[in-house]
Write an enzyme that holds these catalytic residues in place. Structure first.
Site, mmCIF file in Angstrom:
data_model
loop_
_atom_site.group_PDB
_atom_site.id
_atom_site.type_symbol
_atom_site.label_atom_id
_atom_site.label_comp_id
_atom_site.label_asym_id
_atom_site.label_seq_id
_atom_site.Cartn_x
_atom_site.Cartn_y
_atom_site.Cartn_z
ATOM 1 N N TYR A 151 0.837 -1.213 0.000
ATOM 2 C CA TYR A 151 0.000 0.000 0.000
ATOM 3 C C TYR A 151 0.868 1.258 0.000
ATOM 4 C CZ TYR A 151 -3.998 2.920 1.491
ATOM 5 O OH TYR A 151 -4.997 3.872 1.586
ATOM 6 N N LYS A 155 0.990 3.963 -2.958
ATOM 7 C CA LYS A 155 0.577 5.355 -2.724
ATOM 8 C C LYS A 155 1.738 6.331 -2.940
ATOM 9 C CE LYS A 155 -3.784 4.531 -1.716
ATOM 10 N NZ LYS A 155 -4.864 4.928 -2.624
#
Ligand code: NAD
Length: 256
Positions: A151, A155
């Site tokens: 993640y 991101k």
């Protein structure tokens, strides 16, 4: 303010995406929704605001589905003026235990899908001489947490992608920015609240308090409505010179 414009918000059947879709529709934008789960409910909520609403069920991990969704937008809505790359998933595990298929899915949905939507929608925006691309990154696009390697990588990648495309479009009327929420109480975060409650043997309210206390100095969840208002601002003329930013709305998380 956005009457006559069409917005595509990926992952807008729930949470932040739905909040942003509703905020744009309140300004008069027509909406193309996308995502899994209940579709009729979100569609009816947007339609009640008096705008045209469509839906495409593209799986954002599949480039061919994404191309079909952009083609649908061209045929049914005359193109995309506002692209909000919001669809995202999470998985929490130490890197040595991280399931390979989860890593691939997170990178595909949270990062690579924005490459595909952008490359396909940008030419239409440039032709129409107006456009907004808003990438929903995260506080995890700016700083890291343990056990969220895929993640955080996706991101951070999305923030970098945002900057690069903002430079490519800098002298055009298309702006490209990222929004970086802190904790927002959506199904994606409720799963993490539940895991904390289980791990630490506390109830839901205490688990929420502990989750916030760990990262978010305001001790308040950011809301989909607040993020919708920020997306609306990025669509105003006043925001024409906001380019390549990763705009945090995180209760102070990244201020420390
Ligand atoms: P959510 O789970 O409520 O919503 C996710 C949406 O994405 C849903 O509509 C879901 O159907 C859709 N989706 C998931 N996989 C998909 C796929 N393969 N193809 C198409 N759609 C798919 O989550 P949320 O919290 O609203 O998250 C939205 C975005 O905001 C994500 O990118 C997330 O990383 C980001 N974000 C969330 C938080 C938070 O605290 N909730 C914080 C920072 C960033």
């Amino acid at each position: 303010m956005l009457k006559g414009k069409t917005a595509l918000v990926t992952g807008s059947t729930s949470g932040i995406g739905l909040g942003i879709a509703l905020a744009l529709a309140r300004q008069g934008a027509n909406l193309i929704l996308n995502g899994f789960g209940d579709v009729d409910g979100p569609k009816a909520e947007v339609a009640a605001l008096g705008v045209k609403v469509g839906y495409h069920g593209a799986d954002m991990s599949k480039p061919a589905d994404i191309a079909a969704m952009v083609a649908y937008a061209d045929v049914e809505f005359g193109g995309i003026d506002i692209l909000v790359n919001n669809a995202g998933i999470q998985h929490v595990a130490p890197v040595q235990d991280f399931p390979v298929e989860k890593w691939d899915a997170i990178i595909a949905i949270n990062l690579t899908s924005a490459f595909h939507t952008t490359r396909l929608a940008l030419p239409g925006m440039l032709k129409k001489n107006w456009g907004r691309i808003i990438n929903v990154a995260s506080a995890h696009g700016l700083v890291a947490s343990a056990q969220k390697s895929a993640y955080v990588a996706a991101k951070h990648g999305l923030v970098g992608f945002t900057k690069s495309i903002a430079l490519e479009t800098a002298i055009t009327p298309v702006t490209v920015n990222a929004i970086c929420p802190g904790w927002v109480l959506t199904p994606l975060v409720q799963k993490q609240v539940d895991a904390l409650a289980e791990r630490e043997g506390v109830d839901n309210a205490e688990a929420k308090r502990r989750l916030l206390a760990e990262k978010q100095p305001s001790l308040q969840f950011t809301t989909p409505d607040e993020l919708g208002a920020l997306a609306v601002f990025l669509c105003t003329d006043a925001a024409i010179n906001v380019r390549g930013q990763a705009w945090a709305m995180d209760g102070g998380w990244t201020a420390v």
